[in-house]
Design a protein around this motif. Structure first.
Motif, PDB file in Angstrom:
ATOM      1  N   MET A   1       0.828  -1.170   0.058  1.00 21.81           N
ATOM      2  CA  MET A   1       0.005   0.095   0.003  1.00 21.81           C
ATOM      3  C   MET A   1       1.103   1.309  -0.002  1.00 21.81           C
ATOM      4  O   MET A   1       1.754   1.439   0.818  1.00 21.81           O
ATOM      5  N   ASN A   2       0.802   2.053  -0.878  1.00 22.37           N
ATOM      6  CA  ASN A   2       1.600   3.278  -0.987  1.00 22.37           C
ATOM      7  C   ASN A   2       0.947   4.367  -0.074  1.00 22.37           C
ATOM      8  O   ASN A   2      -0.098   4.489   0.482  1.00 22.37           O
ATOM      9  N   ILE A   3       1.936   5.319   0.182  1.00 23.96           N
ATOM     10  CA  ILE A   3       1.319   6.435   0.855  1.00 23.96           C
ATOM     11  C   ILE A   3       0.139   7.241   0.709  1.00 23.96           C
ATOM     12  O   ILE A   3      -0.797   7.414   1.727  1.00 23.96           O
ATOM     13  N   ASN A   4      -0.176   7.345  -0.465  1.00 22.96           N
ATOM     14  CA  ASN A   4      -1.438   8.087  -0.691  1.00 22.96           C
ATOM     15  C   ASN A   4      -2.826   7.193  -0.554  1.00 22.96           C
ATOM     16  O   ASN A   4      -3.753   7.670   0.120  1.00 22.96           O
ATOM     17  N   GLU A   5      -2.673   5.859  -0.605  1.00 22.70           N
ATOM     18  CA  GLU A   5      -3.587   5.062  -0.147  1.00 22.70           C
ATOM     19  C   GLU A   5      -3.709   4.925   1.403  1.00 22.70           C
ATOM     20  O   GLU A   5      -4.992   4.938   1.803  1.00 22.70           O
ATOM     21  N   MET A   6      -2.769   4.918   2.067  1.00 21.65           N
ATOM     22  CA  MET A   6      -2.623   5.189   3.406  1.00 21.65           C
ATOM     23  C   MET A   6      -3.442   6.351   4.098  1.00 21.65           C
ATOM     24  O   MET A   6      -4.427   6.174   4.818  1.00 21.65           O
TER      25      MET A   6
END
Length: 95
Positions: A1-6
């Motif tokens: 999971m990338n930072i934007n999704e987080m």
């Protein structure tokens, strides 16, 4: 999971928690103690207090005072537990 999704997930969880907090704030919590009835909102504001006339004894006003205090404190404890459960629900959610 990338930072934007987080970040999206964190914002979504925050919004869900805020909705649930508002629901608790509107909710009525009722405690009955030996002839005393306290209705308190989730905001911890007292809505009503009912005292049975049978409890009113001019010789022993402390009895009514103690029962009212116990009922109010119990209502606050119940509300606090509900908020704690909500906090636990969201603090145990992984992002």
């Amino acid at each position: 999971m990338n930072i934007n999704e987080m970040l999206k997930k964190a914002k979504r969880l925050q919004a869900e928690m805020e909705v649930e907090e508002k629901e608790i704030a509107k909710k009525e919590f009722v405690v009955k103690k030996q002839g005393i009835k306290v209705v308190m909102l989730g905001t911890r504001k007292i809505k009503t207090i009912e005292i049975s006339p049978a409890l009113i004894d001019p010789e022993d006003p402390e009895l009514v005072q103690d029962l009212v205090m116990l009922a109010i404190n119990e209502a606050i404890d119940i509300i606090d537990e509900e908020y704690d459960e909500l906090g636990d629900k969201y603090s145990n959610t992984s992002i």
